[in-house]
Design an enzyme around this catalytic site. Structure first.
Site, PDB file in Angstrom:
ATOM      1  N   ASP A  85       0.868  -1.175   0.000  1.00 31.25           N
ATOM      2  CA  ASP A  85       0.000   0.000   0.000  1.00 31.25           C
ATOM      3  C   ASP A  85       0.909   1.231   0.000  1.00 31.25           C
ATOM      4  O   ASP A  85       1.644   1.471   0.955  1.00 31.25           O
ATOM      5  CB  ASP A  85      -0.903  -0.040   1.237  1.00 31.25           C
ATOM      6  CG  ASP A  85      -2.012   1.008   1.195  1.00 31.25           C
ATOM      7  OD1 ASP A  85      -1.882   1.997   0.454  1.00 31.25           O
ATOM      8  OD2 ASP A  85      -2.997   0.837   1.942  1.00 31.25           O
ATOM      9  N   ASP A  96      -3.075   7.405  -3.307  1.00 31.48           N
ATOM     10  CA  ASP A  96      -3.042   6.268  -2.378  1.00 31.48           C
ATOM     11  C   ASP A  96      -3.492   5.048  -3.168  1.00 31.48           C
ATOM     12  O   ASP A  96      -4.606   5.035  -3.714  1.00 31.48           O
ATOM     13  CB  ASP A  96      -3.995   6.591  -1.219  1.00 31.48           C
ATOM     14  CG  ASP A  96      -3.954   5.571  -0.090  1.00 31.48           C
ATOM     15  OD1 ASP A  96      -3.235   4.569  -0.194  1.00 31.48           O
ATOM     16  OD2 ASP A  96      -4.672   5.798   0.909  1.00 31.48           O
ATOM     17  N   HIS A 155     -11.356   6.300   2.158  1.00 32.52           N
ATOM     18  CA  HIS A 155     -11.338   7.575   2.889  1.00 32.52           C
ATOM     19  C   HIS A 155     -11.138   8.742   1.949  1.00 32.52           C
ATOM     20  O   HIS A 155     -10.384   8.643   0.976  1.00 32.52           O
ATOM     21  CB  HIS A 155     -10.205   7.552   3.922  1.00 32.52           C
ATOM     22  CG  HIS A 155      -8.901   7.036   3.364  1.00 32.52           C
ATOM     23  ND1 HIS A 155      -7.917   7.870   2.912  1.00 32.52           N
ATOM     24  CD2 HIS A 155      -8.460   5.779   3.122  1.00 32.52           C
ATOM     25  CE1 HIS A 155      -6.917   7.141   2.452  1.00 32.52           C
ATOM     26  NE2 HIS A 155      -7.210   5.860   2.551  1.00 32.52           N
ATOM     27  N   HIS A 163      -7.029  11.270   5.851  1.00 35.01           N
ATOM     28  CA  HIS A 163      -8.334  10.693   6.184  1.00 35.01           C
ATOM     29  C   HIS A 163      -9.321  11.806   6.484  1.00 35.01           C
ATOM     30  O   HIS A 163      -9.156  12.538   7.452  1.00 35.01           O
ATOM     31  CB  HIS A 163      -8.230   9.756   7.394  1.00 35.01           C
ATOM     32  CG  HIS A 163      -7.512   8.485   7.074  1.00 35.01           C
ATOM     33  ND1 HIS A 163      -6.183   8.297   7.339  1.00 35.01           N
ATOM     34  CD2 HIS A 163      -7.933   7.351   6.475  1.00 35.01           C
ATOM     35  CE1 HIS A 163      -5.820   7.092   6.924  1.00 35.01           C
ATOM     36  NE2 HIS A 163      -6.850   6.496   6.396  1.00 35.01           N
ATOM     37  N   GLU A 188     -10.799   1.189  -1.068  1.00 32.97           N
ATOM     38  CA  GLU A 188      -9.851   0.091  -0.797  1.00 32.97           C
ATOM     39  C   GLU A 188     -10.533  -1.134  -0.209  1.00 32.97           C
ATOM     40  O   GLU A 188     -10.504  -1.338   0.994  1.00 32.97           O
ATOM     41  CB  GLU A 188      -8.676   0.553   0.069  1.00 32.97           C
ATOM     42  CG  GLU A 188      -8.992   1.340   1.322  1.00 32.97           C
ATOM     43  CD  GLU A 188      -7.703   1.762   2.047  1.00 32.97           C
ATOM     44  OE1 GLU A 188      -6.766   0.957   2.109  1.00 32.97           O
ATOM     45  OE2 GLU A 188      -7.652   2.891   2.534  1.00 32.97           O
ATOM     46  N   GLU A 276      -6.536  -1.028  -4.119  1.00 36.66           N
ATOM     47  CA  GLU A 276      -6.920   0.352  -3.824  1.00 36.66           C
ATOM     48  C   GLU A 276      -6.576   1.285  -4.970  1.00 36.66           C
ATOM     49  O   GLU A 276      -5.508   1.175  -5.569  1.00 36.66           O
ATOM     50  CB  GLU A 276      -6.193   0.831  -2.557  1.00 36.66           C
ATOM     51  CG  GLU A 276      -6.491   2.281  -2.170  1.00 36.66           C
ATOM     52  CD  GLU A 276      -5.825   2.702  -0.862  1.00 36.66           C
ATOM     53  OE1 GLU A 276      -4.792   2.112  -0.494  1.00 36.66           O
ATOM     54  OE2 GLU A 276      -6.340   3.639  -0.228  1.00 36.66           O
TER      55      GLU A 276
END
Ligand code: CO
Length: 291
Positions: A85, A96, A155, A163, A188, A276
């Site tokens: 990740d 992300d 998020h 977040h 994700e 993700e």
């Protein structure tokens, strides 16, 4: 969103995508976990961009928040399910993205989280709700005979903020937040052979600074000096040179100067897969920045 921030999100996404794909190829039986983490993080810095958080590399029942410790001796083994990740940012604009590498025979488990992510992405448009995305994830994973992890979520992202709203659930919920053009968020899904819930392990590698209050202990001051340019984004214990960190980090957590992210795991012996992407909501759908 203005053109400049949109461009930075897109550029961060393209770099993260490329480095994640290249990095995943380095996960092979017998290779060093520590060396792989360090080489991928170095690649990010060589691109002239920054890490939004330490590279997470979580194995098997561990779903998230593991990374190499300062003297990590782990070696990838046959049967491992390895989640990578990666978060990078340009001037705080974050990409992300995560993928999973299977060193065993778990391709169906991996396909479940991968296709759940695609199903959720297809639902993204202004007016859709985060609950509809969660339902798409849950349906895709359960129809394949696995469980989604219900207490991990996607998020919202903002400049230097990892977040924020909206939360994107991995199970169907009633309502949730209505998506709007210009929102940026990570989706994700996690598929698991275990319980579908993660708990905290005692292993702690990742921290972030949550308060600026002054500290007196020199070793604590040295750590905060090292991480002051993070803008509150997470850092790894491995990045610190301070030898008293085993005493000082827990003290800084107790005084609520630092937040700690313990490794999050499903039940022992289970296997977890994760995929993700980061998306920006557009007038008629979304742009996936991390393809
Ligand atoms: Co994320």
């Amino acid at each position: 969103m203005n053109d400049e921030s949109f461009e930075k999100y897109v550029e961060a996404g393209a770099i993260a995508s490329r480095i994640l794909r290249e990095g995943a190829r380095g996960i092979r039986i017998g290779e060093s976990y520590f060396d792989l983490v360090e080489s991928i993080e170095s690649r990010v810095l060589e691109e002239g961009v920054s890490l939004a958080f330490p590279l997470n590399l979580s194995l098997n029942e561990d779903a998230a928040h593991d990374t190499a410790s300062p003297a990590d001796t782990r070696i990838f083994e046959r049967g491992d399910v390895a989640k990578l990740d990666l978060g990078v940012h340009i001037d705080g604009y974050i990409a992300d993205t995560a993928t999973t590498v299977d060193l065993g025979s778990n391709s169906l488990l991996l396909a479940a989280s991968e296709q759940a992510l695609e199903a959720a992405i297809r639902k993204v448009r202004p007016g859709a709700t985060s609950g509809e995305l969660g339902a798409a994830v849950q349906n895709e994973i359960e129809s394949r005979g696995y469980r989604p992890i219900a207490n991990l979520t996607g998020h919202g992202l903002d400049r230097y903020v990892l977040h924020r709203a909206p939360t994107i659930p991995n199970v169907g919920i009633n309502g949730g937040m209505v998506l709007e053009e210009g929102m940026v968020f990570a989706i994700e899904p996690f598929s698991t052979t275990g319980s579908g819930h993660v708990g905290e392990k005692s292993r702690m590698e990742i921290y972030s600074q949550i308060s600026q209050k002054p500290v007196r202990i020199p070793a604590a001051r040295a750590i905060l000096e090292t991480v002051k340019d993070r803008h509150g984004l997470p850092f790894s214990r491995r990045w610190l040179k301070e030898r008293k960190q085993d005493i000082v980090l827990p003290a800084l957590v107790r005084s609520q100067t630092l937040h700690v992210y313990p490794v999050l795991s499903d039940i022992p012996g289970s296997l977890v897969s994760q995929h993700e992407h980061t998306v920006i909501v557009t007038a008629d759908g979304c742009v996936v920045t991390t393809r």
